[in-house]
Motif scaffolding. Structure first.
Motif, PDB file in Angstrom:
ATOM      1  N   GLY A  19       0.752  -1.237   0.000  1.00  0.00           N
ATOM      2  CA  GLY A  19       0.000   0.000   0.000  1.00  0.00           C
ATOM      3  C   GLY A  19       0.786   1.292   0.000  1.00  0.00           C
ATOM      4  N   GLU A  20       2.093   1.243  -0.147  1.00  0.00           N
ATOM      5  CA  GLU A  20       2.841   2.498  -0.249  1.00  0.00           C
ATOM      6  C   GLU A  20       2.429   3.261  -1.507  1.00  0.00           C
ATOM      7  OE1 GLU A  20       7.018   1.721   0.199  1.00  0.00           O
ATOM      8  OE2 GLU A  20       6.703   0.738   2.132  1.00  0.00           O
ATOM      9  N   ARG A  22      -0.537   3.676  -2.737  1.00  0.00           N
ATOM     10  CA  ARG A  22      -1.964   3.547  -2.425  1.00  0.00           C
ATOM     11  C   ARG A  22      -2.873   3.984  -3.562  1.00  0.00           C
ATOM     12  NH1 ARG A  22      -4.694   1.739   1.565  1.00  0.00           N
ATOM     13  NH2 ARG A  22      -6.624   2.649   2.284  1.00  0.00           N
ATOM     14  N   ASP A  23      -2.397   4.884  -4.416  1.00  0.00           N
ATOM     15  CA  ASP A  23      -3.231   5.363  -5.512  1.00  0.00           C
ATOM     16  C   ASP A  23      -3.024   4.559  -6.802  1.00  0.00           C
ATOM     17  OD1 ASP A  23      -0.688   6.334  -6.002  1.00  0.00           O
ATOM     18  OD2 ASP A  23      -1.357   8.304  -6.649  1.00  0.00           O
ATOM     19  N   ALA A  48      -5.211  -2.689   0.559  1.00  0.00           N
ATOM     20  CA  ALA A  48      -4.008  -1.868   0.407  1.00  0.00           C
ATOM     21  C   ALA A  48      -4.093  -0.930  -0.795  1.00  0.00           C
ATOM     22  CB  ALA A  48      -2.779  -2.770   0.280  1.00  0.00           C
ATOM     23  N   TYR A  49      -4.869  -1.333  -1.791  1.00  0.00           N
ATOM     24  CA  TYR A  49      -4.988  -0.555  -3.031  1.00  0.00           C
ATOM     25  C   TYR A  49      -6.460  -0.350  -3.356  1.00  0.00           C
ATOM     26  CZ  TYR A  49      -0.227  -2.300  -3.161  1.00  0.00           C
ATOM     27  OH  TYR A  49       1.064  -2.621  -2.835  1.00  0.00           O
ATOM     28  N   GLN A  51      -8.308   1.871  -4.760  1.00  0.00           N
ATOM     29  CA  GLN A  51      -8.753   2.459  -6.024  1.00  0.00           C
ATOM     30  C   GLN A  51      -8.422   1.578  -7.229  1.00  0.00           C
ATOM     31  OE1 GLN A  51      -7.415   6.575  -6.395  1.00  0.00           O
ATOM     32  NE2 GLN A  51      -7.156   6.641  -4.182  1.00  0.00           N
ATOM     33  N   ARG A  79       0.799   2.470 -11.016  1.00  0.00           N
ATOM     34  CA  ARG A  79       0.147   3.772 -11.142  1.00  0.00           C
ATOM     35  C   ARG A  79       0.652   4.395 -12.426  1.00  0.00           C
ATOM     36  NH1 ARG A  79      -3.804   7.008 -11.204  1.00  0.00           N
ATOM     37  NH2 ARG A  79      -3.288   9.177 -10.985  1.00  0.00           N
TER      38      ARG A  79
END
Length: 160
Positions: A19-20, A22-23, A48-49, A51, A79
């Motif tokens: 999840g670092e 996260r976007d 953790a993700y 989106q 991403r």
């Protein structure tokens, strides 16, 4: 584009925090053995993700960085700077309809702006060559296609 990758062992331990990124918009999940059907592991990835679209399949070996392992789960979060993600799914009732399923899958994607298609399929009850023929016949020539068939190690019993 930014990428983050983590591996989960059968004991439930991740080699790094999730999840670092996260976007992330897209997370590829590849897992061997029972981890491919482990609801807890998949829930951890989804949490953790939040989106991201999560896609993937069972494998016959998972790649994380430069290591190949068996019976782990690898999540690769991505991403993109300027990319739209669309998901499509088709149910294949019998292998003889693989080309038709590929055609239906390809035509269900919005053609405008489409540049690449990633396809993962169940690996035992599909004719992969015919599936690809159906997909490529229905897509514009400028669109590239990658992907693969789900694996089951050396067992050939079930894929997901």
């Amino acid at each position: 584009m930014k990428v983050e990758q983590a591996r989960r062992s059968t004991e439930g331990v991740w080699n790094r925090p999730l999840g670092e990124l996260r976007d992330a918009q897209l997370v590829f999940v590849f897992a061997g053995g029972e981890l491919s059907r482990d609801g807890e592991a998949l829930s951890e990835v989804g949490a953790a993700y939040p989106q991201a679209q999560v896609i993937g399949c069972s494998t016959a070996g998972e790649i994380c960085a430069s290591q190949v392992t068996d019976n782990t789960l690898v999540a690769t979060a991505v991403r993109f700077e300027d990319t739209r993600i669309e998901l499509a799914r088709v149910q294949l009732d019998e292998p003889t309809r693989s080309r038709e399923a590929g055609h239906v899958l390809a035509t269900s994607l919005p053609a405008e702006g489409l540049v690449h298609v990633v396809v993962f399929s169940e690996g035992l009850q599909v004719n992969g060559s015919e599936l690809v023929k159906g997909i490529t016949a229905a897509l514009p020539a400028r669109v590239t296609v990658t992907g693969g068939l789900a694996g089951d190690g050396d067992r050939f019993l079930a894929t997901s």
